[in-house]
Scaffold this motif. Structure first.
Motif, short mmCIF file in Angstrom:
data_model
loop_
_atom_site.label_atom_id
_atom_site.label_comp_id
_atom_site.label_asym_id
_atom_site.label_seq_id
_atom_site.Cartn_x
_atom_site.Cartn_y
_atom_site.Cartn_z
N ALA A 163 -1.98 10.92 -80.64
CA ALA A 163 -2.57 11.62 -79.50
C ALA A 163 -4.25 11.62 -79.41
N ASN A 164 -4.70 11.88 -80.71
CA ASN A 164 -5.86 12.36 -80.98
C ASN A 164 -6.70 11.09 -81.77
N HIS A 204 -10.71 12.77 -72.66
CA HIS A 204 -11.59 11.39 -73.05
C HIS A 204 -10.24 10.20 -73.32
N GLY A 205 -9.14 10.50 -72.83
CA GLY A 205 -8.22 9.40 -73.19
C GLY A 205 -8.13 8.39 -72.47
N ASN A 248 -11.63 5.83 -77.91
CA ASN A 248 -11.22 6.99 -77.17
C ASN A 248 -9.88 7.26 -77.65
N PRO A 249 -9.53 8.55 -77.98
CA PRO A 249 -8.16 8.92 -78.07
C PRO A 249 -6.90 8.45 -76.82
N ASP A 276 0.69 11.15 -85.85
CA ASP A 276 0.05 11.94 -84.40
C ASP A 276 -1.05 11.02 -83.92
N CYS A 305 -4.82 10.74 -75.41
CA CYS A 305 -4.68 11.51 -74.19
C CYS A 305 -5.77 12.44 -74.08
N GLY A 306 -5.64 13.14 -73.02
CA GLY A 306 -6.68 14.32 -72.83
C GLY A 306 -7.84 13.71 -72.14
N ALA A 335 1.14 11.63 -73.35
CA ALA A 335 1.23 12.74 -74.14
C ALA A 335 2.79 12.88 -74.62
#
Length: 376
Positions: free
Chosen positions: A245-246, A205-206, A199-200, A243, A202-203, A230
Motif C-alpha cells: 500500500a505504501n 499521493h497514490g 508514488n505509493p 505491504d 493508495c492514499g 486499498a
C-alpha cells in the motif's frame, strides 16, 4: 578548422514528437551552423512511453508482435522488444494497456485492464525469455496490475469463489487469491521495473488520486478506486506478507508497480538511469563540448528522476555543459542551475496554445537550435 563534438540526448515531447524525431531536428539545426561537427545522437527516455524502442534500437535488438487485448478487452496487436543480447525482453505497458489506445470518450479507469500487458509477458515467457525490463508509463489503467496477473494464470476470487471481472473497481470484492495456476516460469525469471514514478499505491499521493483524473476518473470514481486498491493491498498482504500500500513506486502505472513488486520480486530502477546504462551513455559523451537535451516541459518535476536531471548528473562528472530546449519552461534560472544546466530555453517564440506548439514543434525547434548554436 575547429572541431566540435555535440551529443544530442532529448526525451520525447509527449503528444508531439518522439525522442528520435526531436534528435533529428536538433541535428539539422546544429548542422546549419556547424556543418562539420561531430554529432552523436542518443535519444533518451525515463521508463515511460518510447523506452522500449530506444533500448531495442540502441542495442541492435528486434520486436515481436503479438495478438493481445487492449485496456477495454478489444483484440489488437502489440509489440514487445528483445534487446541485442538476445536474452532480455522489454515490455512497455503502454503498448497493450496505454491511454493512447483509447479515444477520449472511451477512458474508463474503473474497468480498464492490464490484461494485455500480461499477455505480452506470457508470450515472452513461452518464447524462452527469462530476463525482463518492464517499462511503466502512459497507462489507461487503475487496476493495480490485477489484469496482468489474471492473464498469467492468477485467480482473484470473490466470496462465492467466482473470478473477479477485469478492472480496478472490482477489486473491492476480492476475498481470496489463488496462485496455483500462476505462470511457473515467473519464479525463475528476473524483472526490472523502469520508471520515474515513486508514488505509493493508495492514499493522498497514490495511483488513484494523483493519476486517476488524467485517465478519465471522476471524483467519485477516484474514491471508489482508491478504496478498491486499498482492499487489494490487504489481500496481497494476507497472501504474501508484503505491504504494498505504501511502497514507493507501487502506484506506478495505475498500481501495476504493486503487482510487480509483490508477485514478480521485481527490482525498481530509475528509468532514465537504466536507459543510460544500457546504451553506454557515459562512454558516448567522452570528449563532448556540449550536450543538448530537452523534454516537453521543464518544471519542478524535472529533478525527480527525469531525463534532463539524469543527463546533468552524468555530464557533471565529465565537466560537459548541458543545454535544454523544451516545449515549455516553468522554472527559475536558480532551479535550472541547481539541476546542472548551463541554460534552458523554450522553443515557442511567443504566447500560443498547446495545440499550436504541438503543430509547430519541428519548425520552432529547428529555429531555436540555429539561434543557440549561432550564439555559441
Amino acid at each position: 578548422m575547429i572541431r566540435v563534438k555535440i551529443v544530442i540526448a532529448p526525451d520525447a515531447f509527449k503528444g508531439s514528437s518522439s525522442a528520435f524525431q526531436i534528435a533529428s531536428t536538433m541535428e539539422a539545426g546544429i548542422r546549419t551552423v556547424h556543418p562539420h561537427a561531430e554529432i552523436v545522437q542518443l535519444p533518451m527516455a525515463d521508463g515511460g512511453e518510447g523506452t522500449m524502442e530506444i533500448l531495442v534500437q540502441a542495442t541492435g535488438g528486434s520486436f515481436i508482435e503479438v495478438p493481445v487485448h487492449d485496456p477495454l478487452s478489444r483484440s489488437i496487436h502489440a509489440r514487445y522488444g528483445v534487446l541485442g543480447d538476445g536474452q532480455t525482453a522489454v515490455i512497455e505497458l503502454a503498448e497493450a494497456s496505454g491511454l493512447a489506445l483509447l479515444k477520449s470518450e472511451e477512458k474508463n479507469p474503473l474497468i480498464a485492464s492490464t490484461f494485455g500487458t500480461g499477455e505480452l509477458i506470457r508470450h515472452a515467457l513461452g518464447s524462452g525469455y527469462r530476463q525482463f525490463i518492464i517499462c511503466l508509463g502512459g497507462s489507461a489503467t487503475n487496476d493495480a496490475g490485477s489484469g496482468m496477473l489474471q492473464a498469467l494464470g492468477m485467480k482473484l476470487l470473490d466470496e462465492s469463489g467466482a473470478e473477479l471481472p477485469l478492472g480496478g473497481v472490482h477489486l473491492s470484492k476480492l476475498a481470496s487469491i489463488d496462485d496455483a495456476g500462476f505462470h511457473s516460469s515467473i519464479r525463475e525469471s528476473s524483472f526490472i521495473i523502469a520508471g520515474d514514478v515513486r508514488n505509493p499505491l493508495c492514499g493522498e499521493h497514490g495511483a488513484s488520486l494523483v493519476y486517476g483524473p488524467q485517465k478519465g476518473a471522476s471524483s467519485e470514481a477516484v474514491k471508489q478506486l482508491d478504496l478498491a486498491l486499498a482492499h487489494f493491498a490487504e489481500g496481497i498482504y494476507k497472501h504474501t506478507g508484503i505491504d504494498v500500500a505504501n511502497l514507493p513506486g507501487s502506484g506506478a502505472a495505475g498500481g501495476t508497480g504493486a503487482a510487480l513488486l509483490a508477485f514478480f520480486d521485481a527490482a525498481m530502477h530509475a528509468g532514465a538511469k537504466l536507459v543510460m546504462d544500457r546504451i553506454g551513455f557515459e562512454e558516448h559523451i567522452v570528449g563532448a563540448d556540449w550536450i543538448l537535451t530537452g523534454e516537453g516541459r521543464l518544471d519542478s518535476q524535472t529533478g525527480s528522476g527525469k531525463v534532463i536531471k539524469a543527463i546533468c548528473d552524468a555530464a557533471r562528472g565529465q565537466r560537459i555543459p548541458v543545454i535544454a530546449v523544451c516545449g515549455s519552461i516553468d522554472a527559475s534560472s536558480a532551479y535550472t542551475s541547481e539541476l546542472g544546466l548551463r541554460a534552458g530555453f523554450s522553443l515557442v517564440p511567443g504566447p500560443c496554445s498547446v495545440e499550436e506548439a504541438i503543430d509547430h514543434t519541428d519548425e520552432w525547434l529547428l529555429d531555436r537550435i540555429v539561434h543557440i548554436f549561432s550564439l555559441l
